[in-house]
Design a protein around this motif. Sequence first.
Motif, PDB file in Angstrom:
ATOM      1  N   UNK A 221       0.850  -1.185   0.000  1.00 51.51           N
ATOM      2  CA  UNK A 221       0.000   0.000   0.000  1.00 51.51           C
ATOM      3  C   UNK A 221       0.884   1.233   0.000  1.00 51.51           C
ATOM      4  N   UNK A 222       0.408   2.282  -0.638  1.00 48.50           N
ATOM      5  CA  UNK A 222       1.012   3.602  -0.511  1.00 48.50           C
ATOM      6  C   UNK A 222      -0.099   4.629  -0.505  1.00 48.50           C
ATOM      7  N   UNK A 223       0.114   5.724   0.209  1.00 49.55           N
ATOM      8  CA  UNK A 223      -0.853   6.834   0.267  1.00 49.55           C
ATOM      9  C   UNK A 223      -0.108   8.085  -0.161  1.00 49.55           C
ATOM     10  N   UNK A 224      -0.526   8.688  -1.267  1.00 47.15           N
ATOM     11  CA  UNK A 224       0.203   9.856  -1.746  1.00 47.15           C
ATOM     12  C   UNK A 224      -0.608  10.622  -2.790  1.00 47.15           C
ATOM     13  N   UNK A 225      -0.167  11.837  -3.029  1.00 46.31           N
ATOM     14  CA  UNK A 225      -0.692  12.615  -4.139  1.00 46.31           C
ATOM     15  C   UNK A 225      -0.051  12.097  -5.412  1.00 46.31           C
ATOM     16  N   UNK A 226      -0.868  11.791  -6.399  1.00 42.85           N
ATOM     17  CA  UNK A 226      -0.355  11.239  -7.642  1.00 42.85           C
ATOM     18  C   UNK A 226       0.192  12.376  -8.505  1.00 42.85           C
ATOM     19  N   UNK A 227       1.448  12.679  -8.256  1.00 44.36           N
ATOM     20  CA  UNK A 227       2.130  13.791  -8.919  1.00 44.36           C
ATOM     21  C   UNK A 227       3.568  13.388  -9.186  1.00 44.36           C
ATOM     22  N   UNK A 228       4.210  13.998 -10.180  1.00 40.41           N
ATOM     23  CA  UNK A 228       5.579  13.602 -10.534  1.00 40.41           C
ATOM     24  C   UNK A 228       6.546  13.620  -9.358  1.00 40.41           C
ATOM     25  N   UNK A 229       6.438  14.637  -8.492  1.00 42.94           N
ATOM     26  CA  UNK A 229       7.382  14.749  -7.382  1.00 42.94           C
ATOM     27  C   UNK A 229       7.306  13.545  -6.440  1.00 42.94           C
ATOM     28  N   UNK A 295      -5.273  -2.347   7.099  1.00 40.94           N
ATOM     29  CA  UNK A 295      -5.588  -3.644   7.701  1.00 40.94           C
ATOM     30  C   UNK A 295      -5.491  -4.785   6.693  1.00 40.94           C
ATOM     31  N   UNK A 296      -5.672  -4.491   5.393  1.00 37.61           N
ATOM     32  CA  UNK A 296      -5.564  -5.507   4.347  1.00 37.61           C
ATOM     33  C   UNK A 296      -4.134  -5.702   3.870  1.00 37.61           C
ATOM     34  N   UNK A 297      -3.225  -4.856   4.330  1.00 37.72           N
ATOM     35  CA  UNK A 297      -1.895  -4.770   3.718  1.00 37.72           C
ATOM     36  C   UNK A 297      -0.815  -5.420   4.570  1.00 37.72           C
ATOM     37  N   UNK A 298       0.301  -5.757   3.903  1.00 43.21           N
ATOM     38  CA  UNK A 298       1.456  -6.337   4.573  1.00 43.21           C
ATOM     39  C   UNK A 298       2.619  -5.361   4.681  1.00 43.21           C
ATOM     40  N   UNK A 299       2.750  -4.458   3.709  1.00 44.21           N
ATOM     41  CA  UNK A 299       3.916  -3.582   3.626  1.00 44.21           C
ATOM     42  C   UNK A 299       3.496  -2.233   3.057  1.00 44.21           C
ATOM     43  N   UNK A 300       4.097  -1.160   3.601  1.00 39.36           N
ATOM     44  CA  UNK A 300       3.902   0.181   3.040  1.00 39.36           C
ATOM     45  C   UNK A 300       5.127   0.542   2.215  1.00 39.36           C
ATOM     46  N   UNK A 301       4.914   1.098   1.018  1.00 34.42           N
ATOM     47  CA  UNK A 301       6.041   1.494   0.164  1.00 34.42           C
ATOM     48  C   UNK A 301       5.986   2.991  -0.106  1.00 34.42           C
TER      49      UNK A 301
END
Length: 398
Positions: A221-229, A295-301
């Motif tokens: 899982x990752x949580x982020x703004x989908x932007x080039x930076x 809760x569904x995830x194993x690793x954050x990237x």
Amino acid sequence: MGMHKDQRACRRVDCHDRPILSYGHMVRIAHVTDCYLPRTGGIETQVRALARHQAASGHEVSIITATPGVKRSGTEIVDGLAVTRITAKIPGDLPIHPRTRHHVAAALQENPVDVVHVHVGVISPFAWGAIRAAYQLKIPTVVTVHGIWGPLASPGYRLSELIAKWATWGITISAVSQVAAKTIERAVPTLGEVLVLPNGIDVQDWQLPVRQHDSSTLNLVTVMRLAPRKRTLPLLKIVKAAQERAGITMRIHLRLVGDGPERSRAESFVHQHGLKNLVSFTGRLDHAGIREIFAMSDVYVQPSVKESFGIAALEARAAGLPVIARSQTGTTQFIRDHQEGLLAQTDSGMASAIASLAADRALLAQLGEYNRSTAPEQSWPMVLARVDEAYARARHLD
């Protein structure tokens, strides 16, 4: 609010000739930030959280911003806090005002404070003008830098020049991580030590019970703004490489939480490279939705390399997820290699780290158990204590 009578009665010109109340007492604080609610980026979210926690601790807290709200300009109450909006009609509603110093000075004179806390990114013209206003009024000021820049970033050079000037004014300089602080110290060798005022979270809001997952799939899982930076497309390439290294017996699946200008390109990349079974786009989610995905995830990237802190990674770490990130980022403030997660110097190294956790379930369990049993220190009580100490330092108090 706990102020002495002589503090309330002192004339405006004399108020800041006296020391503010020391750490542990109530003070009047004005946070200045180019962007604020209703915008919900990283700086805005952290300033809001910091201000609310300070107010809950009994301080008198206000916000000064160049972001329009319900009122385009003027003062309104948001979250129980006075938010003064100083805006100009600029194309795209950019947080810029041609007379920032004048208007911020007027706001600070109308509502006197004991300390001004200015939050800046690499480019923050409104905040820069506010610093000049606070200096003009001789108000103790703390500046927190919420960004890092590469060696070829010309805006970074401009910020370096400004920081050097602010330091000569007696302004206290801080950054949100050790990596960000070292970037400033290298850019401004005469500055000396830069304080670290990390971002904070409510740790208990992210803690989750252990859940059993399918051992044939590694859920990322990752949580982020989908932007080039934030490096959305490089992340997709990393996941593709990780799947190739993990082999056909292990499935890797990424849930990408967030939205932004690069989403359409990312979805096209997934379609063109046959990654539909490896990547899901959830769009933006609220706190409860992100918790459920964790809760569904194993690793954050976290693939970004110009990350001054990484608040979503800290939230995932508090939820018990091992974090895989680049070793050059501020995420190393709370992620150590083979302790809370895995750090890599390159994108190829990140792909290898993902593949290694897919294969080594014992290591995956070890990292997760450590994160669940050991709370991160970047909780709000610690952060508030650090911030109070910075305010005391701004007035040369012990």
